[in-house]
Design a protein around this motif. Structure first.
Motif, PDB file in Angstrom:
ATOM      1  N   ALA A   1      50.504  23.706  44.744  1.00 54.30           N
ATOM      2  CA  ALA A   1      49.911  23.971  43.428  1.00 54.30           C
ATOM      3  C   ALA A   1      49.793  25.473  43.211  1.00 54.30           C
ATOM      4  O   ALA A   1      49.378  26.217  44.112  1.00 54.30           O
ATOM      5  CB  ALA A   1      48.543  23.319  43.330  1.00 54.30           C
ATOM      6  N   LEU A   2      50.145  25.913  42.023  1.00 53.47           N
ATOM      7  CA  LEU A   2      50.091  27.328  41.664  1.00 53.47           C
ATOM      8  C   LEU A   2      49.129  27.508  40.493  1.00 53.47           C
ATOM      9  O   LEU A   2      49.247  26.812  39.478  1.00 53.47           O
ATOM     10  CB  LEU A   2      51.476  27.847  41.273  1.00 53.47           C
ATOM     11  CG  LEU A   2      52.625  27.574  42.249  1.00 53.47           C
ATOM     12  CD1 LEU A   2      53.938  28.043  41.653  1.00 53.47           C
ATOM     13  CD2 LEU A   2      52.365  28.257  43.585  1.00 53.47           C
ATOM     14  N   THR A   3      48.182  28.414  40.630  1.00 54.76           N
ATOM     15  CA  THR A   3      47.250  28.706  39.535  1.00 54.76           C
ATOM     16  C   THR A   3      47.075  30.213  39.428  1.00 54.76           C
ATOM     17  O   THR A   3      47.101  30.931  40.430  1.00 54.76           O
ATOM     18  CB  THR A   3      45.874  28.056  39.761  1.00 54.76           C
ATOM     19  OG1 THR A   3      45.327  28.523  41.001  1.00 54.76           O
ATOM     20  CG2 THR A   3      45.970  26.550  39.788  1.00 54.76           C
ATOM     21  N   GLY A   4      46.898  30.685  38.220  1.00 51.04           N
ATOM     22  CA  GLY A   4      46.676  32.110  38.001  1.00 51.04           C
ATOM     23  C   GLY A   4      46.117  32.354  36.620  1.00 51.04           C
ATOM     24  O   GLY A   4      46.304  31.544  35.703  1.00 51.04           O
ATOM     25  N   THR A   5      45.388  33.452  36.468  1.00 51.17           N
ATOM     26  CA  THR A   5      44.852  33.837  35.163  1.00 51.17           C
ATOM     27  C   THR A   5      45.332  35.242  34.824  1.00 51.17           C
ATOM     28  O   THR A   5      45.584  36.067  35.715  1.00 51.17           O
ATOM     29  CB  THR A   5      43.313  33.811  35.154  1.00 51.17           C
ATOM     30  OG1 THR A   5      42.812  34.698  36.162  1.00 51.17           O
ATOM     31  CG2 THR A   5      42.789  32.414  35.398  1.00 51.17           C
ATOM     32  N   ALA A   6      45.433  35.509  33.534  1.00 47.20           N
ATOM     33  CA  ALA A   6      45.874  36.818  33.056  1.00 47.20           C
ATOM     34  C   ALA A   6      45.004  37.239  31.886  1.00 47.20           C
ATOM     35  O   ALA A   6      44.507  36.409  31.123  1.00 47.20           O
ATOM     36  CB  ALA A   6      47.338  36.772  32.648  1.00 47.20           C
ATOM     37  N   GLY A   7      44.822  38.535  31.748  1.00 43.69           N
ATOM     38  CA  GLY A   7      44.012  39.049  30.649  1.00 43.69           C
ATOM     39  C   GLY A   7      44.231  40.532  30.467  1.00 43.69           C
ATOM     40  O   GLY A   7      45.072  41.148  31.133  1.00 43.69           O
ATOM     41  N   SER A   8      43.453  41.109  29.586  1.00 45.00           N
ATOM     42  CA  SER A   8      43.545  42.541  29.323  1.00 45.00           C
ATOM     43  C   SER A   8      43.004  43.321  30.519  1.00 45.00           C
ATOM     44  O   SER A   8      42.274  42.775  31.356  1.00 45.00           O
ATOM     45  CB  SER A   8      42.755  42.893  28.065  1.00 45.00           C
ATOM     46  OG  SER A   8      41.390  42.517  28.215  1.00 45.00           O
ATOM     47  N   PRO A   9      43.342  44.599  30.637  1.00 47.25           N
ATOM     48  CA  PRO A   9      42.856  45.393  31.773  1.00 47.25           C
ATOM     49  C   PRO A   9      41.328  45.487  31.785  1.00 47.25           C
ATOM     50  O   PRO A   9      40.680  45.365  30.735  1.00 47.25           O
ATOM     51  CB  PRO A   9      43.488  46.771  31.545  1.00 47.25           C
ATOM     52  CG  PRO A   9      44.660  46.520  30.658  1.00 47.25           C
ATOM     53  CD  PRO A   9      44.254  45.368  29.785  1.00 47.25           C
TER      54      PRO A   9
ATOM     55  N   THR B   1      23.130  50.116  33.558  1.00 50.22           N
ATOM     56  CA  THR B   1      23.970  48.924  33.618  1.00 50.22           C
ATOM     57  C   THR B   1      25.441  49.314  33.688  1.00 50.22           C
ATOM     58  O   THR B   1      25.893  50.220  32.975  1.00 50.22           O
ATOM     59  CB  THR B   1      23.736  48.024  32.387  1.00 50.22           C
ATOM     60  OG1 THR B   1      22.369  47.623  32.358  1.00 50.22           O
ATOM     61  CG2 THR B   1      24.614  46.791  32.436  1.00 50.22           C
ATOM     62  N   ILE B   2      26.185  48.620  34.565  1.00 49.40           N
ATOM     63  CA  ILE B   2      27.638  48.756  34.633  1.00 49.40           C
ATOM     64  C   ILE B   2      28.226  47.469  34.067  1.00 49.40           C
ATOM     65  O   ILE B   2      27.981  46.386  34.601  1.00 49.40           O
ATOM     66  CB  ILE B   2      28.122  48.966  36.073  1.00 49.40           C
ATOM     67  CG1 ILE B   2      27.389  50.119  36.745  1.00 49.40           C
ATOM     68  CG2 ILE B   2      29.630  49.213  36.101  1.00 49.40           C
ATOM     69  CD1 ILE B   2      27.683  50.239  38.229  1.00 49.40           C
ATOM     70  N   SER B   3      28.995  47.587  32.992  1.00 51.89           N
ATOM     71  CA  SER B   3      29.589  46.414  32.345  1.00 51.89           C
ATOM     72  C   SER B   3      31.107  46.474  32.431  1.00 51.89           C
ATOM     73  O   SER B   3      31.706  47.547  32.425  1.00 51.89           O
ATOM     74  CB  SER B   3      29.167  46.346  30.874  1.00 51.89           C
ATOM     75  OG  SER B   3      27.769  46.280  30.746  1.00 51.89           O
ATOM     76  N   ASN B   4      31.719  45.300  32.511  1.00 47.30           N
ATOM     77  CA  ASN B   4      33.176  45.179  32.438  1.00 47.30           C
ATOM     78  C   ASN B   4      33.503  44.492  31.124  1.00 47.30           C
ATOM     79  O   ASN B   4      33.358  43.281  30.984  1.00 47.30           O
ATOM     80  CB  ASN B   4      33.715  44.373  33.615  1.00 47.30           C
ATOM     81  CG  ASN B   4      35.220  44.164  33.535  1.00 47.30           C
ATOM     82  OD1 ASN B   4      35.903  44.771  32.719  1.00 47.30           O
ATOM     83  ND2 ASN B   4      35.737  43.301  34.386  1.00 47.30           N
ATOM     84  N   THR B   5      33.947  45.275  30.149  1.00 50.71           N
ATOM     85  CA  THR B   5      34.240  44.728  28.825  1.00 50.71           C
ATOM     86  C   THR B   5      35.707  44.315  28.696  1.00 50.71           C
ATOM     87  O   THR B   5      36.137  43.937  27.605  1.00 50.71           O
ATOM     88  CB  THR B   5      33.896  45.747  27.726  1.00 50.71           C
ATOM     89  OG1 THR B   5      34.682  46.937  27.906  1.00 50.71           O
ATOM     90  CG2 THR B   5      32.416  46.119  27.790  1.00 50.71           C
ATOM     91  N   GLY B   6      36.470  44.386  29.785  1.00 47.62           N
ATOM     92  CA  GLY B   6      37.870  44.001  29.764  1.00 47.62           C
ATOM     93  C   GLY B   6      38.067  42.524  30.042  1.00 47.62           C
ATOM     94  O   GLY B   6      37.117  41.741  30.090  1.00 47.62           O
ATOM     95  N   GLY B   7      39.343  42.151  30.256  1.00 41.35           N
ATOM     96  CA  GLY B   7      39.675  40.744  30.419  1.00 41.35           C
ATOM     97  C   GLY B   7      40.025  40.327  31.830  1.00 41.35           C
ATOM     98  O   GLY B   7      40.339  39.151  32.062  1.00 41.35           O
ATOM     99  N   THR B   8      39.968  41.253  32.788  1.00 40.25           N
ATOM    100  CA  THR B   8      40.212  40.934  34.196  1.00 40.25           C
ATOM    101  C   THR B   8      39.164  41.639  35.048  1.00 40.25           C
ATOM    102  O   THR B   8      38.440  42.511  34.570  1.00 40.25           O
ATOM    103  CB  THR B   8      41.622  41.370  34.642  1.00 40.25           C
ATOM    104  OG1 THR B   8      41.857  42.740  34.238  1.00 40.25           O
ATOM    105  CG2 THR B   8      42.696  40.489  34.014  1.00 40.25           C
TER     106      THR B   8
ATOM    107  N   ALA C   1      51.283  36.834  28.625  1.00 35.04           N
ATOM    108  CA  ALA C   1      50.218  36.560  27.667  1.00 35.04           C
ATOM    109  C   ALA C   1      48.950  36.247  28.444  1.00 35.04           C
ATOM    110  O   ALA C   1      48.997  35.890  29.629  1.00 35.04           O
ATOM    111  CB  ALA C   1      50.595  35.398  26.757  1.00 35.04           C
ATOM    112  N   ALA C   2      47.829  36.410  27.780  1.00 34.16           N
ATOM    113  CA  ALA C   2      46.551  36.106  28.421  1.00 34.16           C
ATOM    114  C   ALA C   2      46.342  34.604  28.507  1.00 34.16           C
ATOM    115  O   ALA C   2      46.845  33.836  27.685  1.00 34.16           O
ATOM    116  CB  ALA C   2      45.412  36.748  27.635  1.00 34.16           C
ATOM    117  N   GLY C   3      45.604  34.170  29.524  1.00 34.33           N
ATOM    118  CA  GLY C   3      45.288  32.755  29.663  1.00 34.33           C
ATOM    119  C   GLY C   3      45.308  32.314  31.101  1.00 34.33           C
ATOM    120  O   GLY C   3      45.439  33.120  32.029  1.00 34.33           O
ATOM    121  N   MET C   4      45.141  31.008  31.305  1.00 36.99           N
ATOM    122  CA  MET C   4      45.203  30.404  32.628  1.00 36.99           C
ATOM    123  C   MET C   4      46.488  29.592  32.734  1.00 36.99           C
ATOM    124  O   MET C   4      46.841  28.862  31.811  1.00 36.99           O
ATOM    125  CB  MET C   4      43.987  29.518  32.878  1.00 36.99           C
ATOM    126  CG  MET C   4      43.983  28.825  34.237  1.00 36.99           C
ATOM    127  SD  MET C   4      42.477  27.849  34.505  1.00 36.99           S
ATOM    128  CE  MET C   4      41.246  29.141  34.637  1.00 36.99           C
TER     129      MET C   4
END
Length: 204
Positions: free
Chosen positions: A82-90, A116-123, A62-65
């Motif tokens: 300590a372990l940290t990571g984030t996840a999101g849509s491509p 303009t170059i945009s990143n409309t994804g989640g990662t 799932a997406a989130g931190m």
């Protein structure tokens, strides 16, 4: 970040820096979406100066931190990682506009336009390949291979048109994003150069 539904692994080195054999007890493992393999089992030993490598896997569904911790327990002390990571849509690369028309300018002059170059994804979006335009067009900003655009962010690139001869010219700035590495996108460039105006001397 990591795309939801994929995995990422990192190595963890455990070293005995003392001069006595180290004996491990059961580790305290992190909760999902983390998992660990290669850890010494309870009762395992590690000679002085020796090391062992474990693998930590991050597999978000799932997406989130996500935050967690791994505790390695031994008679030489306990170590908390300590372990940290984030996840999101491509990532999704969107270029706007995809064509730049410089119109007609005199030979020897320069005109600049931007896109303009945009990143409309989640990662994060990376740029594995970029090919700058050829003269009389030129990149006025620096877009390097390996550059990254965070999720939801954008950057502006500028192109100049500096003709040294009359005529109509076409070109392109070619860009490949990590969202679709087999499909190179282009910003097409067009411009026309007219003869420079001649100033006649005043008579009379």
């Amino acid at each position: 970040g990591v795309v939801t539904g994929t995995t990422k692994q990192l190595s963890l080195s455990i070293q005995n820096t003392g001069n006595q054999t180290l004996t491990f007890s059961a580790p305290t493992l992190p909760a999902a979406p983390y998992s660990v393999s290669g850890l010494p089992a309870s009762g395992a030993t590690l000679a002085a100066g020796a090391s062992v490598t474990a693998t930590v896997t991050f597999a978000p569904r799932a997406a989130g931190m996500f935050s967690a911790s791994l505790v390695i327990n031994s008679n030489g002390g306990n170590a908390t990682i300590a372990l940290t990571g984030t996840a999101g849509s491509p990532p999704v690369m969107v270029i706007s506009p995809t064509s730049l028309d410089f119109g007609t300018i005199p030979v020897g002059s320069t005109k600049s336009l931007s896109f303009t170059i945009s990143n409309t994804g989640g990662t994060d979006l990376s740029i594995p390949i970029t090919k700058n335009p050829a003269a009389p067009f030129a990149a006025a900003t620096v877009l390097s291979e390996g550059d990254s655009i965070p999720a939801g962010q954008s950057r502006t690139e500028t192109v100049t048109f500096s003709p040294t001869a009359t005529g109509t010219f076409t070109g392109a700035w070619e860009i490949t994003g990590s969202d679709d590495p087999t499909n190179r996108k282009s910003v097409t460039l067009t411009g026309t150069a007219s003869a420079a105006a001649t100033v006649l001397p005043r008579t009379g």
